[in-house]
Write a protein that holds these residues in place. Structure first.
Motif, PDB file in Angstrom:
ATOM      1  N   GLY A   4      24.305  97.412  23.618  1.00  0.00           N
ATOM      2  CA  GLY A   4      23.533  96.308  24.175  1.00  0.00           C
ATOM      3  C   GLY A   4      23.416  95.138  23.218  1.00  0.00           C
ATOM      4  O   GLY A   4      23.491  93.975  23.629  1.00  0.00           O
ATOM      5  N   ILE A   5      23.236  95.431  21.910  1.00  0.00           N
ATOM      6  CA  ILE A   5      23.151  94.369  20.912  1.00  0.00           C
ATOM      7  C   ILE A   5      24.455  93.577  20.862  1.00  0.00           C
ATOM      8  O   ILE A   5      24.457  92.339  20.811  1.00  0.00           O
ATOM      9  N   CYS A   6      25.584  94.298  20.881  1.00  0.00           N
ATOM     10  CA  CYS A   6      26.890  93.628  20.855  1.00  0.00           C
ATOM     11  C   CYS A   6      27.087  92.767  22.101  1.00  0.00           C
ATOM     12  O   CYS A   6      27.606  91.639  22.014  1.00  0.00           O
ATOM     13  N   LEU A   7      26.663  93.275  23.260  1.00  0.00           N
ATOM     14  CA  LEU A   7      26.834  92.518  24.500  1.00  0.00           C
ATOM     15  C   LEU A   7      25.939  91.282  24.508  1.00  0.00           C
ATOM     16  O   LEU A   7      26.375  90.190  24.904  1.00  0.00           O
ATOM     17  N   LEU A   8      24.699  91.422  24.053  1.00  0.00           N
ATOM     18  CA  LEU A   8      23.816  90.259  23.948  1.00  0.00           C
ATOM     19  C   LEU A   8      24.361  89.250  22.939  1.00  0.00           C
ATOM     20  O   LEU A   8      24.284  88.030  23.146  1.00  0.00           O
ATOM     21  N   GLY A   9      24.915  89.755  21.841  1.00  0.00           N
ATOM     22  CA  GLY A   9      25.528  88.858  20.854  1.00  0.00           C
ATOM     23  C   GLY A   9      26.683  88.079  21.452  1.00  0.00           C
ATOM     24  O   GLY A   9      26.842  86.881  21.180  1.00  0.00           O
ATOM     25  N   ALA A  10      27.490  88.749  22.285  1.00  0.00           N
ATOM     26  CA  ALA A  10      28.605  88.062  22.940  1.00  0.00           C
ATOM     27  C   ALA A  10      28.106  87.000  23.909  1.00  0.00           C
ATOM     28  O   ALA A  10      28.689  85.915  24.020  1.00  0.00           O
ATOM     29  N   ILE A  11      27.010  87.293  24.624  1.00  0.00           N
ATOM     30  CA  ILE A  11      26.430  86.312  25.547  1.00  0.00           C
ATOM     31  C   ILE A  11      25.965  85.072  24.783  1.00  0.00           C
ATOM     32  O   ILE A  11      26.225  83.931  25.182  1.00  0.00           O
ATOM     33  N   LEU A  12      25.278  85.273  23.650  1.00  0.00           N
ATOM     34  CA  LEU A  12      24.792  84.156  22.851  1.00  0.00           C
ATOM     35  C   LEU A  12      25.941  83.371  22.228  1.00  0.00           C
ATOM     36  O   LEU A  12      25.937  82.129  22.235  1.00  0.00           O
ATOM     37  N   LEU A  13      26.918  84.085  21.683  1.00  0.00           N
ATOM     38  CA  LEU A  13      28.034  83.413  21.012  1.00  0.00           C
ATOM     39  C   LEU A  13      28.869  82.597  21.986  1.00  0.00           C
ATOM     40  O   LEU A  13      29.196  81.434  21.713  1.00  0.00           O
ATOM     41  N   THR A  14      29.199  83.194  23.131  1.00  0.00           N
ATOM     42  CA  THR A  14      30.019  82.458  24.092  1.00  0.00           C
ATOM     43  C   THR A  14      29.274  81.249  24.653  1.00  0.00           C
ATOM     44  O   THR A  14      29.882  80.208  24.917  1.00  0.00           O
TER      45      THR A  14
END
Length: 282
Positions: free
Chosen positions: A26-36
């Motif tokens: 979940g942390i990685c997916l949220l990080g991807a949402i923020l980064l993109t």
């Protein structure tokens, strides 16, 4: 760390670190949402939603390759993905929320990465049970938890046409799991927390994650602006959905459901128990 920190501080730090490791997907997916959201440009050939689908699939493959998840757990997480996507399709068509950005990998307005957001909850639950050697005791008859989880899931659809019974469902979760404690291990020490209280705390952190999703404009509730706070009422929805998630995960971790806790088990015994074909809570 244990040598340099007071005992209870060391235990708390270990608890936080293991919780963070459990929700890695979940942390990685949220990080991807923020980064993109921060770097994506409208004129790029690949849509942001499609990139998130690729990232989510890549994460799942990586977790399996690195043995961060077992294949049995992956099957349950796939079930999360399917049930979550079905709910997303229905809710988007009903106008509850929307995904405003374009994408090729969208089905009836729902980007395919959305199912992985539900799968991340399943991934967290599966990993946290293993990492903390969790036992749930005294656990009610398993059939009763299946009935409650089914009623909660159906109500997410039915309340659009019939009276919303979530208040009854809230009461049912407390009554059914009032005596159930989550027993968990940090080092050689055992601790416990009431299951409904753990569900409440988890729903709060999922509410925070939802605010990240809406602030980035990845999805929006009906009538919501990106910088509007998600309603606290959504915590109630997550609280109920967590019971559906929990029962789904325990299809694999049936050995963790006990009539009484076996907190003196060694980690090896606990692991063997967790993979047993039958449980006293059957």
């Amino acid at each position: 760390m244990r040598a340099h920190l007071p005992h209870y501080m060391a235990e708390f730090v270990m608890f936080v670190l293991k919780q963070g490791w459990a929700c890695l997907f979940g942390i990685c997916l949220l990080g991807a949402i923020l980064l993109t959201r921060a770097i994506w440009q409208p004129d790029w050939m690949l849509h942001r939603y499609d990139a998130l689908v690729i990232v989510a699939i890549g994460l799942q493959v990586l977790f399996l390759a690195l043995k961060l998840e077992s294949w049995d757990e992956a099957k349950v997480i796939l079930l999360f993905h399917l049930t979550g996507t079905v709910m997303e399709l229905f809710k988007v068509q009903a106008g509850s929320w929307s995904y405003p950005e374009p994408g090729l990998l969208k089905l009836w307005g729902v980007p395919l990465f959305s199912g992985f957001m539900y799968a991340s909850v399943g991934s967290y639950m599966a990993r946290v049970i293993r990492l903390f050697d969790m036992q749930f005791a005294p656990y009610p008859p398993f059939w009763s938890s299946l009935v409650l989880a089914g009623a909660i899931y159906v109500n997410f659809f039915a309340h659009h046409f019939l009276p919303d019974i979530r208040v009854i469902l809230f009461a049912a979760t407390v009554l059914l799991y009032l005596r159930t404690r989550i027993w968990f291990r940090i080092g050689e020490n055992w601790y416990w927390m009431p299951l409904p209280l753990a569900a409440f705390f988890s729903s709060f952190f999922l509410w925070l994650a939802e605010n990240i999703g809406t602030m980035t404009g990845t999805w929006l509730y009906a009538g919501q602006n990106p910088f509007d706070q998600v309603s606290f009422a959504k915590m109630g929805s997550w609280y109920l959905l967590l019971y559906v998630s929990f029962v789904t995960v325990t299809l694999v971790f049936r050995g963790a459901l006990q009539r009484s806790p076996r907190v003196t088990d060694s980690p090896a015994t606990a692991e063997k128990s967790a993979t047993a074909p039958a449980s006293p809570a059957d």
